[in-house]
Design a protein around this motif. Sequence first.
Motif, PDB file in Angstrom:
ATOM      1  N   ARG A 213       3.608 -11.244   4.077  1.00 49.84           N
ATOM      2  CA  ARG A 213       4.933 -11.870   3.949  1.00 49.84           C
ATOM      3  C   ARG A 213       5.163 -12.401   2.535  1.00 49.84           C
ATOM      4  NH1 ARG A 213       8.310 -12.658   8.108  1.00 49.84           N
ATOM      5  NH2 ARG A 213       9.812 -14.280   7.706  1.00 49.84           N
TER       6      ARG A 213
ATOM      7  N   ASN B 240      16.142 -10.605   2.897  1.00 45.56           N
ATOM      8  CA  ASN B 240      15.155 -11.160   3.844  1.00 45.56           C
ATOM      9  C   ASN B 240      15.656 -11.085   5.279  1.00 45.56           C
ATOM     10  OD1 ASN B 240      12.858 -11.867   2.374  1.00 45.56           O
ATOM     11  ND2 ASN B 240      13.802 -13.749   1.651  1.00 45.56           N
TER      12      ASN B 240
ATOM     13  N   ASN C  29      13.744  -9.047   8.189  1.00 46.16           N
ATOM     14  CA  ASN C  29      13.338  -9.732   9.422  1.00 46.16           C
ATOM     15  C   ASN C  29      13.978  -9.089  10.649  1.00 46.16           C
ATOM     16  OD1 ASN C  29      11.624 -11.599   8.239  1.00 46.16           O
ATOM     17  ND2 ASN C  29      13.295 -13.044   7.856  1.00 46.16           N
TER      18      ASN C  29
ATOM     19  N   ARG D 122      11.363  -7.283  13.432  1.00 50.66           N
ATOM     20  CA  ARG D 122      11.074  -8.322  14.424  1.00 50.66           C
ATOM     21  C   ARG D 122      10.327  -7.722  15.606  1.00 50.66           C
ATOM     22  NH1 ARG D 122      17.086  -9.134  16.922  1.00 50.66           N
ATOM     23  NH2 ARG D 122      17.227  -7.005  17.679  1.00 50.66           N
TER      24      ARG D 122
END
Length: 117
Positions: free
Chosen positions: A11, A108, A112, A116
Motif C-alpha cells: 500500500r 486512490n 480501492n 476491494r
Amino acid sequence: MNYNPIRILARWLVSATVLMVAAYLIPGIRFANFYAALVAVLVLGLINALIRPLIIILTLPINLFTLGLFTLVINAFMFWLASSVVKGFFVTGFLSAFWGALAVWLINWTINYLFRK
C-alpha cells in the motif's frame, strides 16, 4: 483490520506511485526521485492523522456553511504542508496543491474500488 506487513508495504508503494502519477499529471508538482515520494506518503499520512482532524474541527462553521466543500481547501493545505516538510517534493502554488490533492484522492479511490475484497 489486517496488519499484514506485506500488505502495508504494498500500500505504501502504491501510494507513492499514485503521488508520482499525480506529479506527472498536474503541472506545478514534482518529485526529485521516488525516495522523496515514499517519504512524502509517510509525512502526508502523519499530517492527515494528526493535524487534519484539528483543522477540520477548527473550521467546522465554514465547512458547514459551504456544505463540506471547504474540506477540499483543507486537503490542498495538507498537501502543500507535506511538500514544505519533505525535501525533494515540490508544489508551486495553491492551485497545484488543490488539483494534486484531488487527483491523489481520485486515483486512490479508483484503486480501492477496483481492488476491494
